[in-house]
Scaffold this motif. Structure first.
Motif, short mmCIF file in Angstrom:
data_model
loop_
_atom_site.label_atom_id
_atom_site.label_comp_id
_atom_site.label_asym_id
_atom_site.label_seq_id
_atom_site.Cartn_x
_atom_site.Cartn_y
_atom_site.Cartn_z
N ASP A 198 0.84 -1.20 0.00
CA ASP A 198 0.00 0.00 0.00
C ASP A 198 0.87 1.25 0.00
O ASP A 198 0.60 2.23 -0.71
CB ASP A 198 -0.92 0.01 1.23
N GLY A 199 1.92 1.21 0.82
CA GLY A 199 2.83 2.35 0.87
C GLY A 199 3.55 2.57 -0.44
O GLY A 199 3.70 3.71 -0.91
N LEU A 200 4.00 1.49 -1.08
CA LEU A 200 4.67 1.61 -2.36
C LEU A 200 3.75 2.18 -3.42
O LEU A 200 4.17 3.00 -4.25
CB LEU A 200 5.19 0.23 -2.81
N ASN A 201 2.50 1.77 -3.41
CA ASN A 201 1.53 2.31 -4.37
C ASN A 201 1.38 3.82 -4.21
O ASN A 201 1.33 4.58 -5.18
CB ASN A 201 0.17 1.63 -4.19
N ALA A 202 1.28 4.26 -2.96
CA ALA A 202 1.10 5.68 -2.69
C ALA A 202 2.32 6.49 -3.12
O ALA A 202 2.20 7.58 -3.70
CB ALA A 202 0.82 5.90 -1.20
N VAL A 203 3.51 5.97 -2.84
CA VAL A 203 4.74 6.67 -3.22
C VAL A 203 4.87 6.71 -4.75
O VAL A 203 5.28 7.73 -5.31
CB VAL A 203 5.97 5.98 -2.59
N SER A 204 4.51 5.61 -5.41
CA SER A 204 4.54 5.59 -6.87
C SER A 204 3.66 6.69 -7.45
O SER A 204 4.02 7.37 -8.41
CB SER A 204 4.07 4.23 -7.40
N LEU A 205 2.50 6.85 -6.84
CA LEU A 205 1.58 7.90 -7.29
C LEU A 205 2.21 9.29 -7.13
O LEU A 205 2.10 10.14 -8.02
CB LEU A 205 0.28 7.81 -6.50
N GLY A 206 2.86 9.51 -6.00
CA GLY A 206 3.50 10.80 -5.77
C GLY A 206 4.60 11.09 -6.78
O GLY A 206 4.73 12.21 -7.29
N LEU A 207 5.41 10.08 -7.09
CA LEU A 207 6.47 10.27 -8.08
C LEU A 207 5.89 10.57 -9.46
O LEU A 207 6.42 11.40 -10.20
CB LEU A 207 7.35 9.01 -8.14
N MET A 208 4.81 9.90 -9.80
CA MET A 208 4.16 10.15 -11.09
C MET A 208 3.62 11.57 -11.16
O MET A 208 3.71 12.24 -12.19
CB MET A 208 3.03 9.14 -11.31
N ALA A 209 3.05 12.05 -10.06
CA ALA A 209 2.52 13.42 -10.04
C ALA A 209 3.64 14.43 -10.24
O ALA A 209 3.49 15.42 -10.97
CB ALA A 209 1.79 13.67 -8.72
N GLY A 210 4.78 14.19 -9.61
CA GLY A 210 5.91 15.10 -9.75
C GLY A 210 6.44 15.17 -11.17
O GLY A 210 6.67 16.25 -11.72
N ILE A 211 6.61 14.00 -11.79
CA ILE A 211 7.14 13.99 -13.16
C ILE A 211 6.13 14.57 -14.15
O ILE A 211 6.51 15.16 -15.16
CB ILE A 211 7.54 12.55 -13.56
N THR A 212 4.84 14.43 -13.86
CA THR A 212 3.82 15.02 -14.74
C THR A 212 3.97 16.54 -14.79
O THR A 212 3.89 17.16 -15.86
CB THR A 212 2.41 14.65 -14.26
N TYR A 213 4.22 17.13 -13.64
CA TYR A 213 4.43 18.59 -13.58
C TYR A 213 5.68 18.98 -14.36
O TYR A 213 5.66 19.93 -15.16
CB TYR A 213 4.55 19.04 -12.13
N THR A 214 6.77 18.25 -14.15
CA THR A 214 8.03 18.59 -14.81
C THR A 214 7.92 18.46 -16.33
O THR A 214 8.34 19.36 -17.08
CB THR A 214 9.15 17.66 -14.31
N LEU A 215 7.36 17.35 -16.79
CA LEU A 215 7.24 17.16 -18.24
C LEU A 215 6.20 18.10 -18.84
O LEU A 215 6.31 18.48 -20.00
CB LEU A 215 6.86 15.70 -18.53
N GLY A 216 5.19 18.48 -18.05
CA GLY A 216 4.20 19.43 -18.53
C GLY A 216 4.83 20.77 -18.86
O GLY A 216 4.49 21.40 -19.86
N ARG A 217 5.78 21.19 -18.05
CA ARG A 217 6.48 22.46 -18.31
C ARG A 217 7.30 22.38 -19.59
O ARG A 217 7.48 23.36 -20.29
CB ARG A 217 7.38 22.80 -17.13
N ALA A 218 7.81 21.17 -19.90
CA ALA A 218 8.62 21.01 -21.10
C ALA A 218 7.76 20.88 -22.35
O ALA A 218 8.19 21.23 -23.45
CB ALA A 218 9.52 19.77 -20.98
N ALA A 219 6.53 20.38 -22.18
CA ALA A 219 5.68 20.10 -23.34
C ALA A 219 4.74 21.24 -23.69
O ALA A 219 4.49 21.50 -24.87
CB ALA A 219 4.86 18.83 -23.09
N LEU A 220 4.20 21.92 -22.69
CA LEU A 220 3.23 22.98 -22.95
C LEU A 220 3.97 24.31 -23.07
O LEU A 220 4.13 25.05 -22.10
CB LEU A 220 2.19 23.03 -21.81
N VAL A 221 4.39 24.61 -24.30
CA VAL A 221 5.29 25.74 -24.51
C VAL A 221 4.63 26.90 -25.27
O VAL A 221 5.22 27.98 -25.35
CB VAL A 221 6.56 25.29 -25.26
N ASP A 222 3.43 26.67 -25.85
CA ASP A 222 2.78 27.74 -26.58
C ASP A 222 1.28 27.48 -26.65
O ASP A 222 0.77 26.51 -26.05
CB ASP A 222 3.36 27.88 -27.99
N GLY A 223 0.56 28.34 -27.36
CA GLY A 223 -0.89 28.22 -27.44
C GLY A 223 -1.34 26.92 -28.09
O GLY A 223 -2.31 26.30 -27.66
N LEU A 224 -0.63 26.49 -29.15
CA LEU A 224 -1.01 25.27 -29.85
C LEU A 224 -0.91 24.06 -28.93
O LEU A 224 -1.84 23.23 -28.87
CB LEU A 224 -0.12 25.06 -31.08
#
Length: 260
Positions: A198-224
Motif C-alpha cells: 500500500d505504501g509503495l503504491n502511494a509513493v509511486s503515485l507521488g512520483l508520477m505526479a511530480g514527473i507530470t508537472y516537470t514534463l508538462g512544463r517542457a511540453a506545454l510551450v505555446d498556445g497550440l
C-alpha cells in the motif's frame, strides 16, 4: 498528448493507491521528495516501510506525522548530484536499465520519474524533450510503456544500446517472478506485506505526479500545445479515446503546424 495520457494514469492509480491517512500522507511526502530531487528508490523503500509500520502498529496521528517527517528529512539528505562528462556505452545503458527494472514498482508511468531524475537531471544524458519523445514512441508501439527503454537506449548508444536497454529493463522481472512465485500466497495473507505494498503504491503515485508537472512544463510551450492538451483531456476523460490514437493525432498536428 503524452502529458494528458500520464495525467490519466495518475488519476486511475490514485483511486486505488490512496486508501487512508497514512497512504495520503506518504503520497504527499513522495511529491515533496521528488521536487527536492531525493533518491526515488530510497523514497519508495523508506516511505513504504513507514506506511507499513504505521498501519500495523496503529499509532496516533502525532506519531505518524513525526515518522513521515523524519523520513522526508532523510530523503532530503539522500539526493544525488548530477554526473558530468559521462561516456554512455551500451554497457552503461544495460546496467542503468537493469537497476531500474530491479526496483521499479507500480504503473509503467512511474518509470518516467526515474528517467527524469537519473537521465535528465543527474547524468544529463537526455533532455526533457527527448524523454517526452521516447515516451511517445513507447506509447504508439506495441507492448508496455517500458518499451520506452528501447528508444532511449538507441538515443544513447545506437542499436546496441536499444538492445541493451530492452534486455536490462525486462530481465529482472523474469528473474523476480520466478523467485517470488512460490511465496505469493503467503505474502497476500501477510498484513505487513500488504501494508508495505500500500505504501509503495502511494509513493509511486507521488512520483508520477511530480514527473507530470516537470514534463508538462517542457511540453506545454505555446498556445497550440495548450489547446492540444485541453482537447486531449476532453477526449481521454469524456470520450475514453485510446491513447494510441491521441498520440498519432498529436504527432500529425505538430507536423502540420511545422509544415504550414
Amino acid at each position: 498528448m503524452i502529458i494528458v495520457v500520464v495525467v490519466q494514469a495518475v488519476w486511475s492509480l490514485s483511486k486505488k493507491a490512496i486508501k487512508d491517512g497514512p497512504t495520503l500522507l506518504a503520497d504527499m511526502v513522495a511529491i515533496a521528495a521528488y521536487f527536492i530531487r531525493a533518491n526515488e528508490i530510497l523514497a519508495l523503500m523508506l516511505l513504504g516501510l513507514a506506511v507499513m509500520l504505521v498501519k500495523n502498529w496503529q499509532i496516533r496521528h502525532s506519531s505518524l506525522h513525526s515518522i513521515l517527517m523524519l523520513v522526508s528529512g532523510m530523503l532530503a539528505q539522500a539526493g544525488s548530484t548530477a554526473a558530468t562528462g559521462a561516456v554512455v556505452s551500451w554497457v552503461s545503458v544495460f546496467l542503468f536499465f537493469l537497476k531500474i527494472g530491479s526496483v521499479l514498482y507500480g504503473s509503467g508511468y512511474v518509470l518516467l520519474a526515474f528517467l527524469q531524475q537519473e537521465l535528465v537531471e543527474r547524468n544529463q544524458w537526455l533532455t526533457s524533450q527527448q524523454l517526452l519523445d521516447a515516451v511517445a514512441i513507447g506509447q504508439i508501439t506495441p507492448g508496455p510503456v517500458f518499451t520506452t527503454a528501447t528508444f532511449i537506449g538507441y538515443l544513447l548508444a545506437g542499436n546496441a544500446g536499444a538492445l541493451a536497454g530492452t534486455i536490462g529493463i525486462f530481465l529482472p522481472a523474469f528473474v523476480l517472478v520466478g523467485a517470488v512465485y512460490p511465496w505469493v500466497l503467503r505474502l497476500r495473507q501477510s498484513s505487513w506485506a500488504s501494508n508495505f505494498l500500500d505504501g509503495l503504491n502511494a509513493v509511486s503515485l507521488g512520483l508520477m505526479a511530480g514527473i507530470t508537472y516537470t514534463l508538462g512544463r517542457a511540453a506545454l510551450v505555446d498556445g497550440l500545445t495548450l489547446v492540444v492538451a485541453i482537447l486531449s483531456a476532453i477526449a481521454v476523460f469524456r470520450f475514453k479515446i485510446s491513447s494510441v490514437w491521441l498520440v498519432l493525432a498529436g504527432g500529425a498536428i505538430g507536423l502540420a503546424s511545422h509544415l504550414l
